[in-house]
Write an enzyme that holds these catalytic residues in place. Structure first.
Site, PDB file in Angstrom:
ATOM      1  N   LYS A  80       0.860  -1.178   0.000  1.00  0.00           N
ATOM      2  CA  LYS A  80       0.000   0.000   0.000  1.00  0.00           C
ATOM      3  C   LYS A  80       0.898   1.229   0.000  1.00  0.00           C
ATOM      4  CE  LYS A  80      -3.470   0.055   2.890  1.00  0.00           C
ATOM      5  NZ  LYS A  80      -4.291   0.229   4.100  1.00  0.00           N
ATOM      6  N   CYS A  97      -1.187  14.787  -5.777  1.00  0.00           N
ATOM      7  CA  CYS A  97      -1.762  13.999  -6.872  1.00  0.00           C
ATOM      8  C   CYS A  97      -2.852  13.054  -6.377  1.00  0.00           C
ATOM      9  CB  CYS A  97      -0.653  13.193  -7.552  1.00  0.00           C
ATOM     10  SG  CYS A  97      -1.249  12.147  -8.884  1.00  0.00           S
ATOM     11  N   CYS A  99      -4.502  11.286  -9.207  1.00  0.00           N
ATOM     12  CA  CYS A  99      -4.733  10.466 -10.404  1.00  0.00           C
ATOM     13  C   CYS A  99      -3.699   9.353 -10.565  1.00  0.00           C
ATOM     14  CB  CYS A  99      -4.742  11.335 -11.661  1.00  0.00           C
ATOM     15  SG  CYS A  99      -3.116  11.939 -12.178  1.00  0.00           S
ATOM     16  N   CYS A 108       1.409  16.850  -7.383  1.00  0.00           N
ATOM     17  CA  CYS A 108       0.766  16.905  -8.696  1.00  0.00           C
ATOM     18  C   CYS A 108       1.693  17.601  -9.695  1.00  0.00           C
ATOM     19  CB  CYS A 108      -0.550  17.676  -8.590  1.00  0.00           C
ATOM     20  SG  CYS A 108      -1.370  17.917 -10.171  1.00  0.00           S
ATOM     21  N   HIS A 112      -2.864  14.745 -14.689  1.00  0.00           N
ATOM     22  CA  HIS A 112      -4.292  14.416 -14.721  1.00  0.00           C
ATOM     23  C   HIS A 112      -4.985  15.034 -15.937  1.00  0.00           C
ATOM     24  CE1 HIS A 112      -3.947  18.197 -12.437  1.00  0.00           C
ATOM     25  NE2 HIS A 112      -5.068  18.518 -13.074  1.00  0.00           N
TER      26      HIS A 112
END
Length: 132
Positions: A80, A97, A99, A108, A112
């Site tokens: 995980k 982020c 996505c 990010c 995306h």
């Protein structure tokens, strides 16, 4: 080549002309059970061709057919992916982020945008900022 020619020029037209396709909307309600059964094979072929064309030409179908997985490259060796970021370490604000397409995890990088264009999704970053 002759069997294909015979199929296209003779067998297929004869088969199609023998199908019980009514001339009017009301005619569909007058078809017998046997008539409906006769329409199943060509309907299945048309549905299969339509679905194949959909998969071939629709970008959203191509993307969803690839994988239902959202994380395709970030720390795949871990069971995980969990990141702890101290809020005190954030300057003015930070975009994280959501996505899983970024090359600068966990931040990010705008990946995306392309993901959304390909899939029709609307994912964007989580922006965390300090109170002023």
């Amino acid at each position: 080549m002759e069997p294909i020619s015979h199929l296209v020029k003779s067998s297929l037209p004869n088969y199609l002309s023998s199908l019980p396709v009514p001339d009017s909307l009301g005619g569909w309600f007058k078809l017998s059970f046997k008539d409906w059964l006769a329409l199943i094979p060509p309907t299945a072929v048309l549905a299969g061709l339509g679905y194949t064309a959909y998969l071939a030409f629709c970008p959203a179908a191509q993307c969803s057919a690839k994988s239902a997985r959202c994380n395709n490259h970030i720390r795949k060796h871990e069971a995980k992916v969990v990141d702890m970021i101290d809020v005190e370490d954030i300057a003015e604000k930070a975009a994280f982020c959501r996505c899983w397409k970024t090359k600068n995890w966990p931040y990010c990088d705008g990946s995306h945008g392309e993901h959304n264009k390909l899939t029709g999704d609307n994912v964007g970053p989580v922006v965390v900022s300090k109170k002023k």
